[in-house]
Design a protein around this motif. Sequence first.
Motif, mmCIF file in Angstrom:
data_model
loop_
_atom_site.group_PDB
_atom_site.id
_atom_site.type_symbol
_atom_site.label_atom_id
_atom_site.label_comp_id
_atom_site.label_asym_id
_atom_site.label_seq_id
_atom_site.Cartn_x
_atom_site.Cartn_y
_atom_site.Cartn_z
ATOM 1 N N TYR A 46 77.766 88.203 24.661
ATOM 2 C CA TYR A 46 76.874 86.998 25.039
ATOM 3 C C TYR A 46 76.159 87.230 26.305
ATOM 4 O O TYR A 46 75.372 88.496 26.645
ATOM 5 N N THR A 47 76.360 86.326 27.219
ATOM 6 C CA THR A 47 75.934 86.449 28.576
ATOM 7 C C THR A 47 76.837 87.371 29.744
ATOM 8 O O THR A 47 76.072 87.344 30.756
ATOM 9 N N THR A 48 78.000 87.662 29.220
ATOM 10 C CA THR A 48 78.899 88.051 30.238
ATOM 11 C C THR A 48 78.778 89.811 30.166
ATOM 12 O O THR A 48 79.010 90.438 28.932
ATOM 13 N N PRO A 49 78.664 90.523 31.193
ATOM 14 C CA PRO A 49 78.558 91.880 31.136
ATOM 15 C C PRO A 49 79.941 92.638 30.988
ATOM 16 O O PRO A 49 80.732 91.888 31.088
ATOM 17 N N ILE A 50 79.868 93.641 30.098
ATOM 18 C CA ILE A 50 81.268 94.451 29.928
ATOM 19 C C ILE A 50 81.055 95.807 31.006
ATOM 20 O O ILE A 50 80.324 96.508 30.804
ATOM 21 N N TYR A 51 82.281 96.065 31.735
ATOM 22 C CA TYR A 51 82.024 97.258 32.527
ATOM 23 C C TYR A 51 83.324 97.858 32.138
ATOM 24 O O TYR A 51 84.589 97.406 31.485
ATOM 25 N N LYS A 52 83.026 99.085 32.163
ATOM 26 C CA LYS A 52 84.228 100.445 32.260
ATOM 27 C C LYS A 52 84.573 100.960 33.502
ATOM 28 O O LYS A 52 83.626 101.205 34.614
ATOM 29 N N PHE A 53 85.711 101.228 33.772
ATOM 30 C CA PHE A 53 86.134 101.804 35.034
ATOM 31 C C PHE A 53 87.016 103.014 34.724
ATOM 32 O O PHE A 53 87.733 103.160 33.915
ATOM 33 N N ARG A 54 86.591 103.949 35.281
ATOM 34 C CA ARG A 54 87.020 105.437 35.266
ATOM 35 C C ARG A 54 87.730 105.793 36.598
ATOM 36 O O ARG A 54 87.169 105.750 37.596
ATOM 37 N N MET A 55 89.024 106.314 36.572
ATOM 38 C CA MET A 55 89.637 106.780 37.578
ATOM 39 C C MET A 55 90.718 107.593 37.491
ATOM 40 O O MET A 55 91.009 108.066 36.377
ATOM 41 N N LYS A 56 91.129 108.376 38.720
ATOM 42 C CA LYS A 56 91.916 109.618 38.254
ATOM 43 C C LYS A 56 93.417 109.234 38.945
ATOM 44 O O LYS A 56 93.635 108.392 39.832
ATOM 45 N N CYS A 57 94.506 109.653 37.957
ATOM 46 C CA CYS A 57 95.844 109.238 38.518
ATOM 47 C C CYS A 57 96.355 109.941 39.539
ATOM 48 O O CYS A 57 95.821 110.971 40.127
ATOM 49 N N THR B 30 86.668 96.081 30.452
ATOM 50 C CA THR B 30 86.907 94.671 30.208
ATOM 51 C C THR B 30 86.813 94.124 29.041
ATOM 52 O O THR B 30 85.957 94.501 28.035
ATOM 53 N N ASP B 31 87.390 93.113 28.493
ATOM 54 C CA ASP B 31 87.286 92.480 27.222
ATOM 55 C C ASP B 31 87.140 90.900 27.324
ATOM 56 O O ASP B 31 87.992 90.264 27.383
ATOM 57 N N PRO B 32 85.873 90.562 27.870
ATOM 58 C CA PRO B 32 85.636 89.105 27.998
ATOM 59 C C PRO B 32 86.054 88.043 26.967
ATOM 60 O O PRO B 32 86.606 87.151 27.234
#
Length: 331
Positions: free
Chosen positions: A79-90, A101-103
């Motif tokens: 809807y009006t909420t953005p969905i963000y993806k985060f990529r990181m290293k162990c 994210t899962d709003p």
Amino acid sequence: MGERKGQNKYYPPDYDPKKGGLNKFRGTHALRERARKIHLGIIIIRFEMPYNIWCDGCKNHIGMGVRYNAEKTKVGMYYTTPIYKFRMKCHLCDNHFEIQTDPGNLDYVILSGARRQENRWDPLQNEQVVPETKEVQIRLLDSMYKLEHQAKDAKAAADAKPVLQKLVERNMDVWDDNYEANCRLRATFRKQKHEIKGQQELDRQLLAKSSLDIALLPEIAQDREMAALMKLQTKSAKEREAEQRLELLMKPALPSATATTFGGLKRQKVLNTHLQLQDLGIIRKEEPQINRATTITANQDGESTNVINSLSLVGDYGSSSSANSSPTQND
């Protein structure tokens, strides 16, 4: 303090205010290294792990709250909420994992590189009070559904009423006399405090005796059983030394000889007795007592004397009967 921020910045002589602020004039971003991929729509942020996970690379556990430098990317809209993806290293291996994210469910979803440790459960199974969802709130506007919902709530209250009544009666029995209940509680605490203090004193004496500075855990029955087994299986240094000496004495002098040549079990029994007497201090180590041949003679006065003829350095290779024969007497 806010007015000092502008004064602490250095403006070079060739600075042109028409070009904008200092960052635009120098061609840099305000986030410096965190914005090195800003042209790709990626920004570096400090991400905190929302729940416990297992890394697929090193199979190690990563707890909730561990922080990483993650690449944040916008991948869509809810809807009006953005969905963000985060990529990181162990931090334990070279594996990378991605979380999104899962709003809609107010949660985070693992896309790749890890798996979630399941600690979730249905609150209804634990008889917890669960707030109504948005769908149920919308359906409560219907009069028929609201009537059915109220009937279910009344039935649940009737089922829980006996249990609540028992809890209230138990609470009244316990706290009917506040003074007596308080005395029992303080007596229990006093007894536990005395036991803890005594155990701490025993631990202090044990640590002082062993010259250790560690925290001792409470003793359990399994520890006592293991200590008893280790005590039964261990041997003293003197016993191990006696066994080694006996093994060396029973070993044949020549490769072709066998243990039977030295007298067999009779010789082993004599050596065992000799070693036991030697350990008790009855026989001195400097006096050789094994394989000594003596001859008894008589002098002119009729008194018998022991004359040492020879000391055999190598064992008798004859039979066991000849090796253990009694000394001869000369007339």
